[in-house]
Scaffold this motif. Structure first.
Motif, PDB file in Angstrom:
ATOM      1  N   ASP A   1       0.761  -1.212   0.074  1.00 56.48           N
ATOM      2  CA  ASP A   1      -0.152   0.138   0.060  1.00 56.48           C
ATOM      3  C   ASP A   1       0.863   1.136  -0.038  1.00 56.48           C
ATOM      4  OD1 ASP A   1      -2.310  -1.689   0.058  1.00 56.48           O
ATOM      5  OD2 ASP A   1      -2.708  -1.390   2.071  1.00 56.48           O
ATOM      6  N   LYS A   2       1.803   1.302   1.016  1.00 54.42           N
ATOM      7  CA  LYS A   2       2.710   2.321   0.900  1.00 54.42           C
ATOM      8  C   LYS A   2       3.522   2.725  -0.283  1.00 54.42           C
ATOM      9  CE  LYS A   2       3.270   4.576   4.827  1.00 54.42           C
ATOM     10  NZ  LYS A   2       3.144   6.137   5.069  1.00 54.42           N
ATOM     11  N   LEU A   3       3.885   1.581  -1.070  1.00 54.01           N
ATOM     12  CA  LEU A   3       4.799   1.708  -2.266  1.00 54.01           C
ATOM     13  C   LEU A   3       3.808   2.131  -3.178  1.00 54.01           C
ATOM     14  CD1 LEU A   3       7.163  -1.283  -2.170  1.00 54.01           C
ATOM     15  CD2 LEU A   3       7.541   1.201  -1.464  1.00 54.01           C
ATOM     16  N   TYR A   4       2.536   1.667  -3.631  1.00 56.97           N
ATOM     17  CA  TYR A   4       1.623   2.088  -4.405  1.00 56.97           C
ATOM     18  C   TYR A   4       1.536   3.624  -4.290  1.00 56.97           C
ATOM     19  CZ  TYR A   4      -2.725   2.847  -7.195  1.00 56.97           C
ATOM     20  OH  TYR A   4      -3.623   3.216  -8.099  1.00 56.97           O
ATOM     21  N   THR A   5       1.115   4.085  -2.829  1.00 56.81           N
ATOM     22  CA  THR A   5       0.876   5.266  -2.990  1.00 56.81           C
ATOM     23  C   THR A   5       2.050   6.261  -3.468  1.00 56.81           C
ATOM     24  OG1 THR A   5      -0.503   4.893  -0.895  1.00 56.81           O
ATOM     25  CG2 THR A   5       0.264   6.935  -1.010  1.00 56.81           C
ATOM     26  N   LEU A   6       3.261   5.728  -3.036  1.00 52.83           N
ATOM     27  CA  LEU A   6       4.220   6.557  -3.501  1.00 52.83           C
ATOM     28  C   LEU A   6       4.510   6.624  -5.052  1.00 52.83           C
ATOM     29  CD1 LEU A   6       7.349   7.784  -3.309  1.00 52.83           C
ATOM     30  CD2 LEU A   6       8.078   5.361  -3.348  1.00 52.83           C
ATOM     31  N   ALA A   7       4.150   5.356  -5.692  1.00 51.03           N
ATOM     32  CA  ALA A   7       4.270   5.312  -7.044  1.00 51.03           C
ATOM     33  C   ALA A   7       3.108   6.199  -7.671  1.00 51.03           C
ATOM     34  CB  ALA A   7       4.105   3.934  -7.676  1.00 51.03           C
ATOM     35  N   TYR A   8       1.783   6.221  -7.121  1.00 43.58           N
ATOM     36  CA  TYR A   8       0.807   6.925  -7.575  1.00 43.58           C
ATOM     37  C   TYR A   8       1.266   8.494  -7.600  1.00 43.58           C
ATOM     38  CZ  TYR A   8      -3.618   9.179  -8.313  1.00 43.58           C
ATOM     39  OH  TYR A   8      -4.844   9.772  -8.574  1.00 43.58           O
ATOM     40  N   ARG A   9       1.412   8.841  -6.346  1.00 44.31           N
ATOM     41  CA  ARG A   9       2.136  10.352  -6.166  1.00 44.31           C
ATOM     42  C   ARG A   9       2.913  10.729  -7.284  1.00 44.31           C
ATOM     43  NH1 ARG A   9      -1.460  12.955  -3.199  1.00 44.31           N
ATOM     44  NH2 ARG A   9      -1.991  11.749  -1.356  1.00 44.31           N
ATOM     45  N   ILE A  10       3.992   9.737  -7.721  1.00 50.07           N
ATOM     46  CA  ILE A  10       4.996  10.002  -8.706  1.00 50.07           C
ATOM     47  C   ILE A  10       4.513  10.010 -10.043  1.00 50.07           C
ATOM     48  CG2 ILE A  10       6.964   9.363  -9.709  1.00 50.07           C
ATOM     49  CD1 ILE A  10       8.055   8.272  -6.796  1.00 50.07           C
ATOM     50  N   MET A  11       3.742   8.882 -10.392  1.00 45.78           N
ATOM     51  CA  MET A  11       3.182   8.805 -11.691  1.00 45.78           C
ATOM     52  C   MET A  11       2.023   9.606 -12.210  1.00 45.78           C
ATOM     53  SD  MET A  11       5.625   6.873 -12.649  1.00 45.78           S
ATOM     54  CE  MET A  11       4.906   6.556 -14.449  1.00 45.78           C
ATOM     55  N   GLY A  12       1.026   9.870 -11.012  1.00 47.44           N
ATOM     56  CA  GLY A  12      -0.263  10.576 -11.311  1.00 47.44           C
ATOM     57  C   GLY A  12      -1.095   9.996 -11.934  1.00 47.44           C
ATOM     58  N   GLU A  13      -1.235   8.411 -12.097  1.00 47.34           N
ATOM     59  CA  GLU A  13      -2.325   7.632 -12.521  1.00 47.34           C
ATOM     60  C   GLU A  13      -2.170   6.503 -11.961  1.00 47.34           C
ATOM     61  OE1 GLU A  13      -1.158   8.727 -16.447  1.00 47.34           O
ATOM     62  OE2 GLU A  13      -0.485   6.464 -16.955  1.00 47.34           O
TER      63      GLU A  13
ATOM     64  N   ASP B   1      12.248   5.025 -14.391  1.00 48.12           N
ATOM     65  CA  ASP B   1      12.488   4.462 -15.836  1.00 48.12           C
ATOM     66  C   ASP B   1      11.157   4.772 -16.669  1.00 48.12           C
ATOM     67  OD1 ASP B   1      14.946   3.568 -14.706  1.00 48.12           O
ATOM     68  OD2 ASP B   1      14.343   1.611 -14.202  1.00 48.12           O
ATOM     69  N   GLU B   2      10.222   4.482 -16.034  1.00 52.00           N
ATOM     70  CA  GLU B   2       8.946   4.734 -16.717  1.00 52.00           C
ATOM     71  C   GLU B   2       8.558   6.076 -17.159  1.00 52.00           C
ATOM     72  OE1 GLU B   2       5.259   4.156 -18.726  1.00 52.00           O
ATOM     73  OE2 GLU B   2       6.877   2.715 -18.018  1.00 52.00           O
ATOM     74  N   LEU B   3       9.130   7.010 -16.253  1.00 51.75           N
ATOM     75  CA  LEU B   3       9.017   8.457 -16.919  1.00 51.75           C
ATOM     76  C   LEU B   3      10.052   8.799 -18.077  1.00 51.75           C
ATOM     77  CD1 LEU B   3       8.675  10.099 -13.441  1.00 51.75           C
ATOM     78  CD2 LEU B   3       6.913  10.023 -14.941  1.00 51.75           C
ATOM     79  N   ARG B   4      10.845   8.292 -18.026  1.00 56.70           N
ATOM     80  CA  ARG B   4      12.067   8.124 -19.064  1.00 56.70           C
ATOM     81  C   ARG B   4      11.588   7.835 -20.309  1.00 56.70           C
ATOM     82  NH1 ARG B   4      15.924   6.125 -15.587  1.00 56.70           N
ATOM     83  NH2 ARG B   4      16.420   7.447 -14.331  1.00 56.70           N
ATOM     84  N   ARG B   5      11.282   6.272 -20.066  1.00 50.43           N
ATOM     85  CA  ARG B   5      10.549   5.807 -21.204  1.00 50.43           C
ATOM     86  C   ARG B   5       9.409   6.543 -22.106  1.00 50.43           C
ATOM     87  NH1 ARG B   5       6.447   3.104 -23.157  1.00 50.43           N
ATOM     88  NH2 ARG B   5       5.495   3.174 -21.253  1.00 50.43           N
ATOM     89  N   ARG B   6       8.441   7.144 -21.222  1.00 50.77           N
ATOM     90  CA  ARG B   6       7.330   8.055 -21.587  1.00 50.77           C
ATOM     91  C   ARG B   6       8.013   9.159 -22.583  1.00 50.77           C
ATOM     92  NH1 ARG B   6       3.015   8.392 -17.019  1.00 50.77           N
ATOM     93  NH2 ARG B   6       2.587   6.464 -16.824  1.00 50.77           N
ATOM     94  N   LYS B   7       9.010  10.024 -22.073  1.00 55.49           N
ATOM     95  CA  LYS B   7       9.788  10.850 -22.732  1.00 55.49           C
ATOM     96  C   LYS B   7      10.343  10.481 -24.128  1.00 55.49           C
ATOM     97  CE  LYS B   7      11.081  13.916 -18.956  1.00 55.49           C
ATOM     98  NZ  LYS B   7      12.304  14.216 -18.111  1.00 55.49           N
ATOM     99  N   ARG B   8      10.761   9.113 -24.174  1.00 57.70           N
ATOM    100  CA  ARG B   8      11.136   8.758 -25.547  1.00 57.70           C
ATOM    101  C   ARG B   8      10.182   8.395 -26.550  1.00 57.70           C
ATOM    102  NH1 ARG B   8      14.791   5.822 -22.047  1.00 57.70           N
ATOM    103  NH2 ARG B   8      13.608   4.038 -22.342  1.00 57.70           N
TER     104      ARG B   8
END
Length: 188
Positions: free
Chosen positions: A19-31, A72-79
């Motif tokens: 739950d904590k890690l999902y919350t962290l990832a959600y805050r970073i990724m926004g979706e 890694d995912e954010l970098r992939r999205r930029k490419r």
């Protein structure tokens, strides 16, 4: 036990931290879907690399892996920017509002939901370096040193990014002043 190959011990660790890690990832990724993917990727990586865990805070180790998966995912999205088919649809059933607290009136619940959405939008508008530092500090409660270790940045860099991120979120929220509780509004 998990390091010795006990899968049920690792599953207990997943249940404890997911739950904590999902919350962290959600805050970073926004979706939600990207957060779920990043969280799953983080646990797969953690399982594969359990032999590299050398003690200390297991939670901090997992946070670093999750943060890296998000990077890694954010970098992939930029490419390779992609628009999902679901994003083209005007109705998105995953974004249903949460069940409001029974002590709130419907109006208060709607205002709280709008404020939460505005705060998340302001966080999402930050650059990824500032967003991650803000989330690790103000949401996850990590120290400057832990954030520096997780982001491979100097402590001074962490402090300046955090200061700039907080100022940006504050300015963003002031632009939507009518959603803010009275204590946070600028007095004229």
């Amino acid at each position: 036990a998990a390091q010795r190959g006990d899968r049920s011990a690792f599953n207990l660790l997943v249940l404890r931290h997911q739950d904590k890690l999902y919350t962290l990832a959600y805050r970073i990724m926004g979706e939600p879907q990207s957060a779920a993917d990043a969280t799953q990727e983080a646990f797969i990586t953690a399982y594969r690399r359990l032999n590299t865990y050398r003690g200390g805070s297991f939670r901090a180790w997992l946070i670093r892996i999750t943060t890296n998966a998000c990077y890694d995912e954010l970098r992939r999205r930029k490419r390779r920017p992609v628009v999902a088919m679901d994003d083209l649809s005007p109705i998105d059933s995953d974004d249903e509002p949460p069940i409001p607290d029974s002590s709130d009136t419907p109006e208060q619940a709607m205002q709280q939901q709008e404020l939460n959405r505005a705060i998340q939008d302001c966080i999402n508008s930050l650059g990824e370096d500032q967003r991650i530092v803000l989330i690790l500090s103000d949401v996850e409660g990590l120290s400057y040193q832990e954030i520096a270790d997780n982001t491979s940045a100097q402590v001074g860099t962490v402090k300046s990014r955090l200061s700039r991120a907080r100022a940006s979120v504050r300015n963003c929220l002031q632009a939507i002043e009518e959603l803010l509780p009275g204590a946070y509004r600028l007095m004229e």
